[in-house]
Design an enzyme around this catalytic site. Sequence first.
Site, PDB file in Angstrom:
ATOM      1  N   GLU A  95       0.837  -1.201   0.000  1.00 51.77           N
ATOM      2  CA  GLU A  95       0.000   0.000   0.000  1.00 51.77           C
ATOM      3  C   GLU A  95       0.872   1.252   0.000  1.00 51.77           C
ATOM      4  OE1 GLU A  95      -3.743  -2.043   2.347  1.00 51.77           O
ATOM      5  OE2 GLU A  95      -2.699  -0.422   3.358  1.00 51.77           O
ATOM      6  N   CYS A 337      -0.156   6.158  10.020  1.00 56.04           N
ATOM      7  CA  CYS A 337       1.065   5.452  10.419  1.00 56.04           C
ATOM      8  C   CYS A 337       0.676   4.214  11.221  1.00 56.04           C
ATOM      9  CB  CYS A 337       1.920   6.346  11.313  1.00 56.04           C
ATOM     10  SG  CYS A 337       2.741   7.627  10.426  1.00 56.04           S
TER      11      CYS A 337
END
Length: 345
Positions: A95, A337
Amino acid sequence: MGLISFKDLHLDEVHDVLGGRGLLDRGPLIAEQAYRGVHGQFAQRFADIRGLSHRKVARLDDTFSLRALTLESVHEADDRSRRYVFRLDDGGVVESVLIPRHARWSLCVSSQAGCALGCRFCATGMLGLKRSLEPWEIVDQVLQVGRHAGVRVDGVVFMGMGEPLQNEGAVFQACRVLSCREGLQVSPRKIQISTAGVVPAIHRYTASNHRMDLVFSLVSAVPEKRALLMPIQKTYGFHELIDAIRAYAASRPKRHVTLEYIAIKDLTLGDDDIDAIREHLVGFPFILDVIPLNPVEGSSLETPGREEVRAWTERLRPLGFPVKVRLSAGQDRLAGCGQLGATLL
Ligand code: SF4
């Protein structure tokens, strides 16, 4: 002879390949034209590049492949960031996250499918390592996102899936390709490589003449807490890492070093954390990037409230270094994150 992956190569290497096969007899322009077409115009076939004769297209087709990742899906978040999901040739998934920064665009790329380091706050770490990516698989994330979004990506951060310094060769080659003058022209100064602390690789980097910035996932400044959160610390100890960061900082005296710190409820926002920062870090130029934990299913770690993070960071101000609270882009689309790969768990 097998085809060579074009997106693995810097322009100079394309020249070398064509020259080595005696295919530059009409001057070097074929290399520049092909490079600009693939990296600047996002051409997916040599035949689509404007101004290339049939003969040149045939030479390129006989020499190079334009292997590409398969774009599976795109997920746009409320803050306009987008998570891109790519399928690899062998079925793996990686990704990337496109992040708007004022009028500019940064792309957070993956360097591995999965990750071997198993940080406890990270969905990618829960997947384990499938494999490292090749240079073209990193470069193609930037090309495909630029093409899909119709934007010029001018900053690249290696903070996606994987530990970049466990795939050094491919990551550095991808950086060369991304910054090539006839290609995407991403300045090495706008490329950040984030590491969890692969100490020997940090020392190698410090001794090299690479111009990209290393960023360090400190996560916690209390050695015992960091060891709980980041198993890599069993291999490379806390003080070893801090020494490596200090040596890196000394080798780049005009630049601040970025340390990423994860704000975790009831764990990393205490008095002892401030004491540890004072004890271990003060004395070299760094910026502390405080990132509130992004929720990951299956983890018992909790996200702190905004006010708690703000109050704690205020208490760091007297220590005299810059502190930034960085809210991750695209949390509502699992693009923050530590969240990449969460849909694969
Ligand atoms: S934070 Fe980075 S190094 Fe740690 S498990 Fe996740 S991807 Fe790997």
